[in-house]
Each structure stands twice: as structure tokens, then as C-alpha cells.
Scaffold this active site. Structure first.
Site, PDB file in Angstrom:
ATOM      1  N   ARG A   1       0.674  -1.305   0.156  1.00  0.00           N
ATOM      2  CA  ARG A   1      -0.059  -0.101  -0.075  1.00  0.00           C
ATOM      3  C   ARG A   1       0.962   1.275  -0.134  1.00  0.00           C
ATOM      4  O   ARG A   1       1.015   1.977  -1.106  1.00  0.00           O
ATOM      5  CB  ARG A   1      -1.313  -0.121   1.410  1.00  0.00           C
ATOM      6  CG  ARG A   1      -2.189   1.057   1.187  1.00  0.00           C
ATOM      7  CD  ARG A   1      -1.706   2.316   1.524  1.00  0.00           C
ATOM      8  NE  ARG A   1      -1.233   2.468   3.004  1.00  0.00           N
ATOM      9  CZ  ARG A   1      -0.552   3.490   3.564  1.00  0.00           C
ATOM     10  NH1 ARG A   1      -0.448   4.754   2.724  1.00  0.00           N
ATOM     11  NH2 ARG A   1      -0.141   3.579   4.793  1.00  0.00           N
ATOM     12  N   ASP A   2       1.406   1.702   1.390  1.00  0.00           N
ATOM     13  CA  ASP A   2       2.454   2.717   1.171  1.00  0.00           C
ATOM     14  C   ASP A   2       3.412   2.770   0.557  1.00  0.00           C
ATOM     15  O   ASP A   2       3.762   3.629  -0.396  1.00  0.00           O
ATOM     16  CB  ASP A   2       2.495   2.928   2.691  1.00  0.00           C
ATOM     17  CG  ASP A   2       3.280   4.493   2.903  1.00  0.00           C
ATOM     18  OD1 ASP A   2       3.380   5.077   2.082  1.00  0.00           O
ATOM     19  OD2 ASP A   2       3.234   4.582   4.391  1.00  0.00           O
TER      20      ASP A   2
ATOM     21  N   HIS B   1       6.009   4.575  12.724  1.00  0.00           N
ATOM     22  CA  HIS B   1       5.697   4.327  11.341  1.00  0.00           C
ATOM     23  C   HIS B   1       6.611   5.355  10.811  1.00  0.00           C
ATOM     24  O   HIS B   1       6.401   6.518  10.788  1.00  0.00           O
ATOM     25  CB  HIS B   1       4.192   4.727  10.814  1.00  0.00           C
ATOM     26  CG  HIS B   1       4.077   4.716   9.437  1.00  0.00           C
ATOM     27  ND1 HIS B   1       3.425   3.645   8.582  1.00  0.00           N
ATOM     28  CD2 HIS B   1       4.449   5.277   8.508  1.00  0.00           C
ATOM     29  CE1 HIS B   1       3.307   3.843   7.151  1.00  0.00           C
ATOM     30  NE2 HIS B   1       4.219   5.031   7.196  1.00  0.00           N
TER      31      HIS B   1
ATOM     32  N   HIS C   1       9.540   6.977   8.012  1.00  0.00           N
ATOM     33  CA  HIS C   1      10.143   7.069   6.780  1.00  0.00           C
ATOM     34  C   HIS C   1      11.687   7.487   6.930  1.00  0.00           C
ATOM     35  O   HIS C   1      11.724   8.259   7.769  1.00  0.00           O
ATOM     36  CB  HIS C   1       9.379   8.148   5.821  1.00  0.00           C
ATOM     37  CG  HIS C   1       8.006   7.841   5.379  1.00  0.00           C
ATOM     38  ND1 HIS C   1       7.711   7.415   4.028  1.00  0.00           N
ATOM     39  CD2 HIS C   1       6.861   7.382   6.079  1.00  0.00           C
ATOM     40  CE1 HIS C   1       6.630   7.046   3.898  1.00  0.00           C
ATOM     41  NE2 HIS C   1       5.964   6.956   5.004  1.00  0.00           N
TER      42      HIS C   1
ATOM     43  N   CYS D   1       4.289   9.453   0.365  1.00  0.00           N
ATOM     44  CA  CYS D   1       2.903   9.876   0.227  1.00  0.00           C
ATOM     45  C   CYS D   1       2.906  10.901  -1.040  1.00  0.00           C
ATOM     46  O   CYS D   1       3.602  11.897  -0.935  1.00  0.00           O
ATOM     47  CB  CYS D   1       2.545  10.238   1.378  1.00  0.00           C
ATOM     48  SG  CYS D   1       0.713  11.155   1.331  1.00  0.00           S
TER      49      CYS D   1
ATOM     50  N   ASN E   1       9.518   4.469   3.042  1.00  0.00           N
ATOM     51  CA  ASN E   1       9.375   3.854   4.551  1.00  0.00           C
ATOM     52  C   ASN E   1      10.620   3.277   4.824  1.00  0.00           C
ATOM     53  O   ASN E   1      11.285   2.835   4.190  1.00  0.00           O
ATOM     54  CB  ASN E   1       8.177   2.962   4.378  1.00  0.00           C
ATOM     55  CG  ASN E   1       6.906   3.499   4.169  1.00  0.00           C
ATOM     56  OD1 ASN E   1       6.096   4.013   5.066  1.00  0.00           O
ATOM     57  ND2 ASN E   1       6.326   3.469   3.100  1.00  0.00           N
TER      58      ASN E   1
HETATM   59  P1  HMG Z   1     -12.977  14.006  -2.919  1.00  0.00           P
HETATM   60  O1  HMG Z   1     -12.977  14.490  -4.111  1.00  0.00           O
HETATM   61  O2  HMG Z   1     -13.371  15.190  -1.716  1.00  0.00           O
HETATM   62  O3  HMG Z   1     -14.409  13.099  -2.742  1.00  0.00           O
HETATM   63  O4  HMG Z   1     -12.028  12.973  -2.432  1.00  0.00           O
HETATM   64  P2  HMG Z   1     -15.973  13.265  -2.803  1.00  0.00           P
HETATM   65  O5  HMG Z   1     -16.780  12.694  -1.807  1.00  0.00           O
HETATM   66  O6  HMG Z   1     -16.221  14.840  -3.233  1.00  0.00           O
HETATM   67  O7  HMG Z   1     -16.149  12.335  -4.441  1.00  0.00           O
HETATM   68  C1  HMG Z   1     -15.705  12.878  -5.577  1.00  0.00           C
HETATM   69  C2  HMG Z   1     -15.588  11.697  -6.461  1.00  0.00           C
HETATM   70  O8  HMG Z   1     -14.632  10.600  -5.681  1.00  0.00           O
HETATM   71  C3  HMG Z   1     -16.698  10.795  -6.462  1.00  0.00           C
HETATM   72  O9  HMG Z   1     -16.775  10.477  -8.097  1.00  0.00           O
HETATM   73  C4  HMG Z   1     -16.982   9.902  -5.486  1.00  0.00           C
HETATM   74  O10 HMG Z   1     -17.657   8.674  -6.002  1.00  0.00           O
HETATM   75  C5  HMG Z   1     -15.390   9.381  -5.543  1.00  0.00           C
HETATM   76  P3  HMG Z   1     -17.247  10.904  -9.158  1.00  0.00           P
HETATM   77  O11 HMG Z   1     -18.775  11.109  -8.838  1.00  0.00           O
HETATM   78  O12 HMG Z   1     -16.915  12.521  -9.450  1.00  0.00           O
HETATM   79  O13 HMG Z   1     -17.002   9.905 -10.199  1.00  0.00           O
HETATM   80  N1  HMG Z   1     -14.917   8.801  -4.393  1.00  0.00           N
HETATM   81  C6  HMG Z   1     -14.462   7.483  -4.392  1.00  0.00           C
HETATM   82  N2  HMG Z   1     -13.920   6.740  -5.220  1.00  0.00           N
HETATM   83  C7  HMG Z   1     -13.319   5.535  -4.954  1.00  0.00           C
HETATM   84  N3  HMG Z   1     -13.198   5.340  -3.432  1.00  0.00           N
HETATM   85  C8  HMG Z   1     -13.632   6.225  -2.399  1.00  0.00           C
HETATM   86  C9  HMG Z   1     -14.164   7.413  -2.899  1.00  0.00           C
HETATM   87  N4  HMG Z   1     -14.837   8.426  -2.162  1.00  0.00           N
HETATM   88  C10 HMG Z   1     -15.121   9.171  -2.968  1.00  0.00           C
HETATM   89  N5  HMG Z   1     -13.293   5.775  -1.167  1.00  0.00           N
HETATM   90  C11 HMG Z   1     -11.201  11.224  -0.911  1.00  0.00           C
HETATM   91  C12 HMG Z   1     -12.038  12.382  -0.943  1.00  0.00           C
HETATM   92  C13 HMG Z   1     -10.891  10.729   0.414  1.00  0.00           C
HETATM   93  C14 HMG Z   1     -11.945  10.049  -1.590  1.00  0.00           C
HETATM   94  C15 HMG Z   1      -9.678  11.430  -1.845  1.00  0.00           C
HETATM   95  O14 HMG Z   1      -9.239  12.737  -1.241  1.00  0.00           O
HETATM   96  C16 HMG Z   1      -9.143  10.506  -1.634  1.00  0.00           C
HETATM   97  O15 HMG Z   1      -9.071   9.441  -2.143  1.00  0.00           O
HETATM   98  N6  HMG Z   1      -7.618  10.747  -0.815  1.00  0.00           N
HETATM   99  C17 HMG Z   1      -6.887   9.508  -0.648  1.00  0.00           C
HETATM  100  C18 HMG Z   1      -5.274  10.031  -0.802  1.00  0.00           C
HETATM  101  C19 HMG Z   1      -4.322   8.897  -0.304  1.00  0.00           C
HETATM  102  O16 HMG Z   1      -4.578   7.828  -0.390  1.00  0.00           O
HETATM  103  N7  HMG Z   1      -3.247   9.564   0.024  1.00  0.00           N
HETATM  104  C20 HMG Z   1      -2.060   8.679   0.549  1.00  0.00           C
HETATM  105  C21 HMG Z   1      -2.257   8.242   1.904  1.00  0.00           C
HETATM  106  S1  HMG Z   1      -1.058   8.022   2.642  1.00  0.00           S
HETATM  107  C22 HMG Z   1      -1.071   8.813   4.266  1.00  0.00           C
HETATM  108  O17 HMG Z   1      -2.124   9.533   4.330  1.00  0.00           O
HETATM  109  C23 HMG Z   1       0.170   8.568   5.355  1.00  0.00           C
HETATM  110  C24 HMG Z   1       0.001   7.198   5.920  1.00  0.00           C
HETATM  111  O18 HMG Z   1       0.812   6.363   4.803  1.00  0.00           O
HETATM  112  C25 HMG Z   1       1.067   7.219   6.915  1.00  0.00           C
HETATM  113  C26 HMG Z   1       2.451   7.829   6.836  1.00  0.00           C
HETATM  114  O19 HMG Z   1       3.175   7.394   5.761  1.00  0.00           O
HETATM  115  O20 HMG Z   1       2.870   8.796   7.512  1.00  0.00           O
HETATM  116  C27 HMG Z   1      -1.061   6.534   6.211  1.00  0.00           C
HETATM  117 MG    MG Z   2       4.401   5.638   5.267  1.00  0.00          MG
END
Ligand code: HMG
Ligand code: MG
Length: 323
Positions: free
Chosen positions: A29-30, A222, A224, A255, A264
Site C-alpha cells: 500500500r504505502d 511508522h 520514513h 505519500c 518507508n
Molecule cells: P473528494 O474528491 O473530496 O471526494 O475526495 P468526494 O466525496 O467529493 O467524491 C468525489 C469523487 O470521488 C466521486 O466520484 C466519488 O464517488 C469518488 P465522481 O462522482 O466524481 O465520479 N470517491 C471515491 N472513489 C473511490 N473510492 C472512494 C471514494 N470516495 C469518493 N473511497 C477522498 C475524497 C478521500 C476520496 C480523496 O481525497 C482520496 O481518495 N484521498 C486519498 C489520498 C491518499 O490515499 N493519500 C495517500 C495516503 S498515505 C497517508 O496519508 C500517510 C500514511 O501512509 C502514514 C504515513 O506514511 O505517515 C497513512
Molecule cells: Mg508511510
């Protein structure tokens, strides 16, 4: 210092270090979320099976997020569905909202992880929500997931610094972390998302959490390795009694919404250190190496794991073929 006081000091240094550490693998994932080369579902499955064969028993396999935001993990449903429950192994996946939870449920996931940062700006960039709005969403996600019999892990990222806001106040970490735990996550993973933390800071943050009544068994670390401090940080976390360490095979990762974030800490590097310290993890180093080598080939780049580099150097000097 005489011999006995030196021995006493040494005992005190390692007194709280656990005998066993749980390695929580975030590579699929990450590790893969930020790669420009997108692995096929088959390649990801082979990676995950390789990790299991190496003895890894907790694996974060993907994210049920918007594929437009994280294209490398767009095959989340297919991947999860092709990994049926397996005795002794926990598969988890990142979920940002109820839509993601529905996807995870449909794919048969039994554990998910919710994630937010201690930094307001990072939350807006990463999940398009304020911290408050994210916590409100997670309250619903966690309640519904638990009602479905799923376990929920929590990530708190940017704990030691944010790419947009810089230093993060410890109280903010404590307050948001406390709230996530109160919502029902069974474990809180403290993310050094951009790899800026140093050992004293780690002690400051973890001690602060302990003082607010959060137990060591509720915390994971966790790191990096962006600036080379990950293993030093893990060492002090172990000295404070932390028993779960997140890592990614080969040192993959970063990220996409955290500029400057690099890999990581590598699972091989963590396991090498744990082995050397006599701490059991159940992970076989020699079986991790082929997983990293396969990834290097598939991603067509050298992975940052230091153990891997040392191992390859040793093989080259002794004329041992690695592939
Ligand atoms: P948004 O654009 O605000 O969502 O994104 P929305 O609710 O306004 O919906 C917009 C569109 O997204 C719609 O589709 C929804 O259906 C779709 P459309 O009608 O335009 O075709 N949608 C989805 N599609 C699939 N799966 C879903 C989903 N939700 C809405 N779950 C959202 C909000 C949270 C979805 C977006 O910002 C997003 O996907 N963000 C994820 C980003 C991400 O994964 N970043 C990396 C994470 S790593 C991290 O955070 C750190 C960590 O690793 C720890 C560390 O390393 O320190 C954890
Ligand atoms: Mg990480």
C-alpha cells in the site's frame, strides 16, 4: 564509571525493550502508492505471497480511495478479492470514507485502517477535508466497520512535522490521537510521513501520549527514512516499550500528497536490527530478499534498503548469483 554501574545503566537502557515485535508491512500500500511504474495485480499478489512466505503476518495490501487520487492502487477491489482470509495472516486496507468501507466490505476485508494527519493543511491536501470533518467521517466509518465485525486501525501522520505547516505541536498529536482511539481504533500508528523526526522528538511525543493515558500496546511507529533517522527513532521507540513497527519491504514508499516524502523504513533493515538485538519478529530475512529483488526488477529501479544493498554487495564480491 565502574563495571557494576555501567552494567546497571545498560540494563536500564534496554529494560522496556519488548522480547517480541510485530512487524506491520505497508509495502503493497504505502510502498506502491507513489510509484510511477504501476504493478499488475498479478505482480502485487506475488509480492504479498512472498511476504507471507517470509513470515510477515500483518500486511496492508491496498487503499479503497479514489483511483483518480491514487492510480497505482486502482485495482484495490480485485486485489483484495483475490486474497481470501488466511489463517495467521491479517490483511488490511486504507479506507477514507463510507464509500471506501463499502468497497472493502464487498471485497471481503476483515480489517481496515483510517488515516488522518495531525496537520490541518495536510488533511485538506490528502483527503480534501478538515481534521474535524475527517474525524466526523471516521466516526461513522469506524462504527459501521465494527458493527460488521471488522477491526479498525488508525494512522496519525505528520506527527513530527508537516510538509506544509512545518513543526507540529505535541498537544495537537495527543488531542487528535486520543480522539481516534476514542472512536474505536485498536491501534494508533504514529507516522513520520516526511521523515523529519529525531530520537529526542520521538521520546517527547510518545511520553506525551503515555502521560495522557494511552498505553504502549495501543501504539505503533511508522517512520520514513528520508533523512536516515528511522532506525534510531525505532530504537528509542522500542526502549519506550513500543511493540509494533511499520515498514515496507525494500524501503519502498512515499505519500503523493507529502512533497519530499521518500521511502518507508525498509522491512529488511528493521528485521536485521531486531534479529541483532535478540527481538523475535517471526520474519525470515533471507526470504525477504527475493521479494525485494523481484520488486527492483518490476519497478526497474534500485530500492533503498541498506540491508539489501549490503547483501547484494556481499553476493557480488563472493561471486554468488542473486537472480
Ligand atoms: P473528494 O474528491 O473530496 O471526494 O475526495 P468526494 O466525496 O467529493 O467524491 C468525489 C469523487 O470521488 C466521486 O466520484 C466519488 O464517488 C469518488 P465522481 O462522482 O466524481 O465520479 N470517491 C471515491 N472513489 C473511490 N473510492 C472512494 C471514494 N470516495 C469518493 N473511497 C477522498 C475524497 C478521500 C476520496 C480523496 O481525497 C482520496 O481518495 N484521498 C486519498 C489520498 C491518499 O490515499 N493519500 C495517500 C495516503 S498515505 C497517508 O496519508 C500517510 C500514511 O501512509 C502514514 C504515513 O506514511 O505517515 C497513512
Ligand atoms: Mg508511510
Amino acid at each position: 564509571m565502574n563495571d557494576s554501574s555501567f552494567a546497571q545503566q545498560q540494563d536500564a537502557l534496554f529494560e522496556a525493550v519488548p522480547d517480541t515485535v510485530s512487524v506491520y508491512e505497508v509495502g503493497p500500500r504505502d510502498g506502491l502508492q507513489n510509484e510511477t511504474t504501476v504493478l499488475t495485480t498479478e505482480q502485487k499478489l506475488a509480492m504479498i505471497h512472498g511476504l507471507i512466505a517470509a513470515g510477515i503476518s500483518r500486511i496492508e495490501i491496498t487503499s479503497f480511495v479514489n483511483p483518480r487520487w491514487i492510480p497505482a492502487l486502482a485495482d484495490h477491489k480485485e486485489l483484495a478479492a483475490r486474497l481470501p482470509p488466511r489463517e495467521g495472516v491479517v490483511f488490511s486496507a486504507l479506507v477514507p470514507n463510507l464509500r471506501g468501507l463499502d468497497g472493502a466490505c464487498e471485497a471481503g476485508m476483515r480489517e481496515i485502517a483510517v488515516f488522518l494527519a495531525a496537520s490541518e493543511t495536510h488533511n485538506r491536501k490528502n483527503i480534501n477535508k478538515s481534521t474535524r470533518a475527517a474525524l466526523d467521517t471516521y466516526a461513522q466509518v469506524i462504527e459501521r466497520a465494527r458493527a460488521n465485525g471488522m477491526r479498525v486501525r488508525g494512522y496519525l501522520s505528520c506527527v513530527y512535522g508537516c510538509p506544509y505547516e512545518g513543526a507540529i505541536d505535541r498537544q495537537q498529536v495527543i488531542d487528535v490521537g486520543r480522539e481516534l482511539l476514542d472512536l474505536g481504533v485498536y491501534e494508533l500508528s504514529l507516522g513520520d510521513t516526511i521523515g523529519v523526526g529525531t530520537p529526542r522528538q520521538v521520546v517527547h511525543v510518545i511520553e506525551g501520549l503515555y502521560r495522557f493515558g494511552i498505553g504502549r500496546e495501543q501504539l505503533a511507529v511508522h517512520f520514513h527514512d528520508t533523512r536516515g533517522t528511522a532506525l534510531a527513532n525505532i530504537t528509542v521507540a522500542l526502549q519506550l516499550g513500543i511493540r509494533t513497527v511499520d515498514s515496507a519491504v525494500g524501503g519502498l514508499g512515499g505519500c503523493p500528497y507529502a512533497p519530499g516524502a521518500s521511502g518507508n523504513v525498509a522491512t529488511e533493515d528493521v528485521v536485521y536490527m531486531l534479529d541483532g538485538m535478540g527481538i523475535a519478529s517471526g520474519v525470515a530475512l533471507d526470504k525477504l530478499v527475493p521479494v525485494s529483488l523481484e520488486l527492483q526488477a518490476n519497478l526497474a529501479r534500485e530500492l533503498p534498503s541498506k540491508y539489501l544493498k549490503a547483501h547484494l554487495g556481499h553476493c557480488a564480491r563472493s561471486g554468488v548469483r542473486t537472480r
